[in-house]
Design a protein around this motif. Structure first.
Motif, PDB file in Angstrom:
ATOM      1  N   CYS A  17       0.807  -1.220   0.000  1.00  0.00           N
ATOM      2  CA  CYS A  17       0.000   0.000   0.000  1.00  0.00           C
ATOM      3  C   CYS A  17       0.844   1.276   0.000  1.00  0.00           C
ATOM      4  O   CYS A  17       0.369   2.335  -0.382  1.00  0.00           O
ATOM      5  N   GLY A  18       2.080   1.188   0.457  1.00  0.00           N
ATOM      6  CA  GLY A  18       2.944   2.364   0.466  1.00  0.00           C
ATOM      7  C   GLY A  18       2.966   3.134   1.773  1.00  0.00           C
ATOM      8  O   GLY A  18       3.736   4.077   1.927  1.00  0.00           O
ATOM      9  N   LYS A  19       2.141   2.754   2.734  1.00  0.00           N
ATOM     10  CA  LYS A  19       2.144   3.425   4.035  1.00  0.00           C
ATOM     11  C   LYS A  19       3.334   2.905   4.843  1.00  0.00           C
ATOM     12  O   LYS A  19       3.467   1.697   5.039  1.00  0.00           O
ATOM     13  N   PRO A  20       4.196   3.792   5.340  1.00  0.00           N
ATOM     14  CA  PRO A  20       5.411   3.334   6.022  1.00  0.00           C
ATOM     15  C   PRO A  20       5.142   2.517   7.281  1.00  0.00           C
ATOM     16  O   PRO A  20       5.925   1.629   7.623  1.00  0.00           O
ATOM     17  N   GLY A  21       4.047   2.748   7.985  1.00  0.00           N
ATOM     18  CA  GLY A  21       3.765   2.024   9.222  1.00  0.00           C
ATOM     19  C   GLY A  21       3.001   0.731   9.027  1.00  0.00           C
ATOM     20  O   GLY A  21       2.759   0.000   9.986  1.00  0.00           O
ATOM     21  N   CYS A  22       2.628   0.417   7.801  1.00  0.00           N
ATOM     22  CA  CYS A  22       1.831  -0.782   7.537  1.00  0.00           C
ATOM     23  C   CYS A  22       2.718  -2.021   7.593  1.00  0.00           C
ATOM     24  O   CYS A  22       3.904  -1.972   7.295  1.00  0.00           O
ATOM     25  N   ARG A  23       2.115  -3.144   7.927  1.00  0.00           N
ATOM     26  CA  ARG A  23       2.845  -4.406   7.995  1.00  0.00           C
ATOM     27  C   ARG A  23       3.468  -4.771   6.655  1.00  0.00           C
ATOM     28  O   ARG A  23       4.514  -5.398   6.595  1.00  0.00           O
ATOM     29  N   CYS A  24       2.839  -4.341   5.550  1.00  0.00           N
ATOM     30  CA  CYS A  24       3.355  -4.713   4.235  1.00  0.00           C
ATOM     31  C   CYS A  24       4.687  -4.031   3.929  1.00  0.00           C
ATOM     32  O   CYS A  24       5.398  -4.446   3.017  1.00  0.00           O
ATOM     33  N   ALA A  25       5.046  -2.989   4.707  1.00  0.00           N
ATOM     34  CA  ALA A  25       6.321  -2.310   4.499  1.00  0.00           C
ATOM     35  C   ALA A  25       7.480  -3.056   5.149  1.00  0.00           C
ATOM     36  O   ALA A  25       8.642  -2.733   4.896  1.00  0.00           O
ATOM     37  N   GLN A  26       7.181  -4.054   5.965  1.00  0.00           N
ATOM     38  CA  GLN A  26       8.229  -4.821   6.647  1.00  0.00           C
ATOM     39  C   GLN A  26       8.892  -5.787   5.672  1.00  0.00           C
ATOM     40  O   GLN A  26       8.230  -6.373   4.816  1.00  0.00           O
TER      41      GLN A  26
END
Length: 93
Positions: A17-26
Motif C-alpha cells: 500500500c505504500g504506508k510506512p507504518g503498515c505491515r506490508c512495508a516490513q
C-alpha cells in the motif's frame, strides 16, 4: 444456447500500500491480497475490474467460460463453411 459472455481473464494481485507504518512495508511481508481482478481489452485498451466477492468472481468465471464456448463454436462454424466452399461446384464463368 449461449448465456452472458465476456472476454477476459481473472488474475490475483498482491501489492504493497505504500504506508510506512503498515505491515506490508516490513521486509519479507508478502503484501496485501491477493485481490482478484478481471482484465480485458476494448479497442486495444486494457481495463481491469475488481472482483470483490465470491459471487462476482463466479459470475465472471461463467461469462468467460461462455465466451470461450462462443469462440469454439465460431471455429467449428468456420471449419464447416470452409468444407462447404471446397465441395461446392465452381461456376462456369
Amino acid at each position: 444456447m449461449l448465456g452472458d459472455l465476456r472476454a477476459g481473464c481473472i488474475g490475483a494481485i498482491v501489492r504493497r500500500c505504500g504506508k510506512p507504518g503498515c505491515r506490508c512495508a516490513q521486509p519479507g511481508d508478502p503484501g496485501h491480497g491477493p485481490n482478484l481482478r478481471l482484465t480485458y481489452k476494448v479497442n486495444g485498451k486494457t481495463y481491469s475490474e475488481s472482483l470483490a466477492s465470491m459471487p462476482a468472481r463466479r459470475k465472471a468465471e461463467r461469462e468467460i467460460a461462455e465466451f470461450r464456448k462462443f469462440q469454439q463454436l465460431c471455429r467449428e462454424f468456420i471449419d464447416v463453411n470452409a468444407k462447404i466452399c471446397r465441395l461446392r461446384p465452381r461456376s462456369a464463368r
